[in-house]
Design an enzyme around this catalytic site. Structure first.
Site, PDB file in Angstrom:
ATOM      1  N   GLU A 157       0.825  -1.208   0.000  1.00 37.61           N
ATOM      2  CA  GLU A 157       0.000   0.000   0.000  1.00 37.61           C
ATOM      3  C   GLU A 157       0.860   1.259   0.000  1.00 37.61           C
ATOM      4  O   GLU A 157       0.362   2.372   0.088  1.00 37.61           O
ATOM      5  CB  GLU A 157      -0.941   0.002   1.201  1.00 37.61           C
ATOM      6  CG  GLU A 157      -2.231  -0.767   0.968  1.00 37.61           C
ATOM      7  CD  GLU A 157      -2.028  -2.202   0.553  1.00 37.61           C
ATOM      8  OE1 GLU A 157      -1.399  -2.949   1.305  1.00 37.61           O
ATOM      9  OE2 GLU A 157      -2.482  -2.582  -0.538  1.00 37.61           O
ATOM     10  N   ASN A 200      -0.696  -7.393  -4.248  1.00 41.75           N
ATOM     11  CA  ASN A 200      -1.329  -6.511  -5.228  1.00 41.75           C
ATOM     12  C   ASN A 200      -0.336  -5.571  -5.888  1.00 41.75           C
ATOM     13  O   ASN A 200       0.632  -5.156  -5.284  1.00 41.75           O
ATOM     14  CB  ASN A 200      -2.438  -5.684  -4.557  1.00 41.75           C
ATOM     15  CG  ASN A 200      -1.893  -4.784  -3.456  1.00 41.75           C
ATOM     16  OD1 ASN A 200      -1.485  -5.257  -2.406  1.00 41.75           O
ATOM     17  ND2 ASN A 200      -1.875  -3.484  -3.695  1.00 41.75           N
ATOM     18  N   ASP A 253      -7.629  -5.366  -5.284  1.00 43.21           N
ATOM     19  CA  ASP A 253      -6.716  -5.644  -4.167  1.00 43.21           C
ATOM     20  C   ASP A 253      -6.754  -7.097  -3.720  1.00 43.21           C
ATOM     21  O   ASP A 253      -6.736  -7.392  -2.532  1.00 43.21           O
ATOM     22  CB  ASP A 253      -6.988  -4.720  -2.964  1.00 43.21           C
ATOM     23  CG  ASP A 253      -5.903  -4.858  -1.896  1.00 43.21           C
ATOM     24  OD1 ASP A 253      -4.733  -5.051  -2.263  1.00 43.21           O
ATOM     25  OD2 ASP A 253      -6.232  -4.795  -0.700  1.00 43.21           O
TER      26      ASP A 253
END
Lengths: 176, 600
Positions: free
Chosen positions: B192, B276, B318
């Site tokens: 992230e 991801n 995701d």
């Protein structure tokens, strides 16, 4: 005032750099905190960003934008809808306790509070455009949640995106 | 000549130590009285060969002893037991305790690293750690700040440390490590934050880096051989780690490696999945984004990739591919095969041949999964191995600033890292799952090193038109690709399961229950409410002839963040708001080990 200056990493924060621009709707309908509208945003009498929710539930663009940005940037620690999590406190309550200036200061500078059994650490977002270009949006969204006038979840109806906000967004995201 | 002799004998000596370390570790894994690795064994079975606690008597289980870890955060992973010592780890600050099982759990030693607290907020979703590993009289800890530490198992003394990543650009760690031969293999978190994922092998004795394979980048970075590394049986060709990215985007491409690893000693292959691609806004990164969302098989000694399989090309939701890779030998069409089974975040349960990477099964393990109609299983098709995406649920096709609604599963997946168990007695997988759907709206974001790089807003809610709960605990036939039975749960099941030779399966719940069920039928046989929600993994060991079951409590992680306040379905209107259970009504923060046994 000094503290606030420290938070102004991107210079022109909406509203506070608004001298001389067009002010609309001096007499806004409804009982909300918004006193006037300027450059597509709503403000209290003291010039602090405010949400505006019409009688049919339509939220102003900034409040909707705040919903989106909150759930991209803040939600992974503070939980959905400003409700808090096992990891970080509910921000819908935090904005009731602290004023707008303290809010911006905290987001910009972060928090460090570490003890043996518990660690409360919030990063500094002062250099993060994805947060700071939308800080007023996030604030008014959380304030609407904290004031109990906006339900959980995605606002169903919103105002069209004002050109002035688009222009501000482009300038802020492009700037260094 | 003399020099050459010296050289060869050193090589022989090293190889000998490696073989010994492996033999010792495999020997301990095969000894059911020990719990020597987080995943139970190299095959990630999470199976205990102990049967003193069985389905006839598990109902009599009682608490034997407890231990407070002193930390109030999400407690993932489990303790280890080696000999008469139990090793218990904590979330940040990543304390390790060695407890003396001969002396009521007296603390033999305690190791507390000094880490910069600024690493805390760059850890996405709580400061969890999935536990320590053991080999060669050494405990291996991979700290939040990515420092890998080797501790003398007897004394807690630091043998060596190695720095695996840079928290200032968002590289952190939550995972355990995998000791293999004379190496320790470690991953990285930070998908992230736009980091580029990698897997690294360190020398077990010295901490020196031996090899590192990135998830994306030039072939020299990814350790991919254009001719000999295969994807679904075909060579991948040159630059496969850059040619499905626009420009330099692979440099902040994500594909982090924070899941559970497995190892096949015969093939000498390590298996794991990548996460991801960054950002969550698919329009900002056109292409398949290889090798994010991929199952990797790498040679343990060289790191070279033998085969790859990208499950979710060009991720739009995701659906990290990091979940455990469970290795089994089972009969497929009358032939014994070496299999790898993987329950992906994307809601599909995959079974592959782990020697070749051939795809054998790809079926939904939650009927709610709707983003795909299934995977193309025809080897002659140009879309072989690709999931068919339903346009309505495609956040890429719907585009930026459009809210795609009703996507199942949600971003946390039909299952996250919480590992499944496999019982060779039933040939069934026992899988803790999420039963949650979402609305997902991607939008443009800018990248700043060390800052979150997300770019999507999402709302989650329990799967509609179902039992109303947010989880299921299922039994899965990996060869047929079928659910055998399914137990509805009020909350996502975020605890790792344990299957035992006593035909009992254990798992924890977010309310804090440790539950025991019948491995054949799923019938509940026992439950006990521990002090806090469970996101840890159940383990078992034997000491002084008595079988014990251990579990860490301490709610947190993604589950604690997403579910603490309860979920709402924006489509249900005002009437339903607050109708869903809030985790905070059931449990509060904690940090405790609870150990169970049968009455004397």
């Amino acid at each position: 005032m000094k503290r606030f200056a420290q938070a102004l990493v991107f210079g022109a924060m909406a509203g506070l750099a608004s001298a001389g621009s067009a002010t609309e709707n001096r007499d806004l309908p409804g009982n909300g905190p918004a006193a006037y509208k300027e450059n597509g945003r709503y403000y209290t009498e003291d010039g602090v960003p405010a949400y505006f929710i019409a009688e049919d539930g339509t939220v102003d663009w900034a409040t909707f934008s705040g919903f989106r940005r909150y759930h991209a940037e803040c939600h992974v620690c503070h939980g959905p809808d400003g409700m808090g999590s096992t990891y970080a406190p509910p921000l819908k309550d935090a904005v009731e306790r602290m004023d707008y200036y303290d809010f911006v200061y905290t987001v910009s500078n972060g928090i460090q509070n570490v003890s043996a059994s518990h660690q409360t650490v919030m990063p500094t977002f002062g250099q993060n455009k994805n947060v700071m270009c939308y800080i007023d949006d996030i604030y008014v969204y959380l304030k609407a949640r904290g004031d109990g006038v906006l339900e959980r979840g995605r606002p169903a109806k919103k105002e069209a995106k004002p050109d002035a906000i688009t222009a501000f967004e482009n300038e802020c995201m492009a700037g260094g | 000549m003399k020099k050459l002799f010296a050289f060869t004998s050193t090589v022989a000596l090293c190889a000998g130590t490696a073989a010994l370390a492996n033999d010792e570790l495999i020997g301990l894994m095969n000894d059911p009285t020990q719990w020597v690795i987080q995943t139970g064994n190299y095959a990630n079975h999470r199976y205990s060969g102990l049967d003193k606690i069985n389905r006839e008597n598990v109902g009599d289980l009682q608490v034997a002893w407890t231990f407070s870890t002193g930390v109030l955060r999400g407690h993932e992973g489990s303790p280890l037991v080696i000999g008469d010592t139990m090793y218990v780890h904590t979330p940040f600050p990543n304390i390790v305790y060695a407890l003396d099982l001969n002396n009521d759990g007296r603390i033999k030693w305690k190791y507390e690293p000094k880490q910069d607290a600024s690493v805390i907020p760059v850890m996405c979703c709580d400061t969890v750690n999935r536990g320590v590993a053991y080999a060669n009289n050494t405990i291996f800890l991979h700290q939040a700040d990515t420092t890998v530490v080797a501790l003398n198992a007897e004394t807690g003394e630091v043998k060596w440390t190695a720095v695996n990543g840079d928290p200032s650009i968002g590289e952190t760690n939550t995972a355990t490590v995998l000791p293999v031969g004379d190496k320790v293999i470690v991953g990285i978190s930070g998908g992230e934050f736009g980091v580029r994922g990698h897997v690294t092998a360190y020398n077990m004795e010295t901490g020196e880096r031996v090899w590192r394979g990135y998830s994306m980048g030039p072939d020299s970075d990814t350790l991919i051989d254009p001719e000999n590394t295969t994807h679904l049986g075909k060579p991948v060709g040159p630059d496969s780690g850059t040619n499905t990215w626009e420009g330099d985007q692979w440099k902040i491409g994500g594909g982090t490696t924070w899941g559970w690893y497995s190892y096949d000693p015969e093939l000498n292959l390590v298996y794991y999945g990548s996460g991801n691609p960054s950002t969550w806004n698919p329009s900002q990164r056109p292409g398949d984004n290889r090798w994010s969302m991929t199952i990797f098989a790498r040679d343990a000694d060289t790191g070279m990739a033998k085969w790859l399989y990208q499950m979710t090309p060009h991720d739009e939701w995701d659906f990290d591919g990091v979940n455990e890779m469970v290795l089994t030998e089972q009969e497929v069409d009358g032939q014994m095969r070496k299999l790898l089974t993987h329950f992906d975040r994307n809601g599909l349960g995959y079974t592959l041949d782990r020697e070749t990477g051939e795809l054998l099964v790809a079926e939904k393990y939650d009927p709610a999964v709707n983003w795909t109609t299934g995977v193309d299983m025809d080897p002659n098709s140009p879309t072989y191995g690709r999931p068919a995406v339903v346009p309505e649920y495609s956040t890429a096709q719907n585009g930026e600033d459009v809210n795609s609604t009703g996507i199942c599963p949600a971003a946390l997946g039909s299952k996250d890292q919480q590992p499944s168990a496999f019982s060779p007695r039933t040939n069934l997988f026992y899988v803790p799952t999420n039963h949650v759907c979402m609305d997902y709206e991607p939008f443009r974001v800018s990248y700043t090193a060390g800052q979150p790089y997300v770019g999507a807003t999402l709302s989650m809610y329990p799967a509609p038109d179902s039992h109303g709960g947010m989880g299921n605990f299922i039994a899965w036939d990996g060869v047929k690709g079928e659910i055998k039975w399914s137990i509805p749960e009020q909350f996502s099941v975020w605890s790792g399961a344990l299957a035992t030779a006593g035909d009992v399966v254990f798992y924890g719940t977010l309310e804090g229950y440790l539950k025991a069920i019948d491995a054949e039928t799923g019938e509940e046989l026992y439950r006990f409410k521990t002090p806090s929600g469970i996101i840890g993994n159940v383990m078992s060991y034997e000491h002084d002839g008595q079988q014990y079951i251990g579990i860490l409590s301490g709610v947190g992680g993604w589950a604690g963040i997403g579910l603490a306040a309860g979920l709402t379905n924006p489509n249900d209107g005002l009437g339903a708001v607050g109708g869903y259970a809030a985790l905070s009504d059931y449990t509060a923060l904690g940090g405790q080990l609870t150990v169970f046994k049968l009455p004397d």
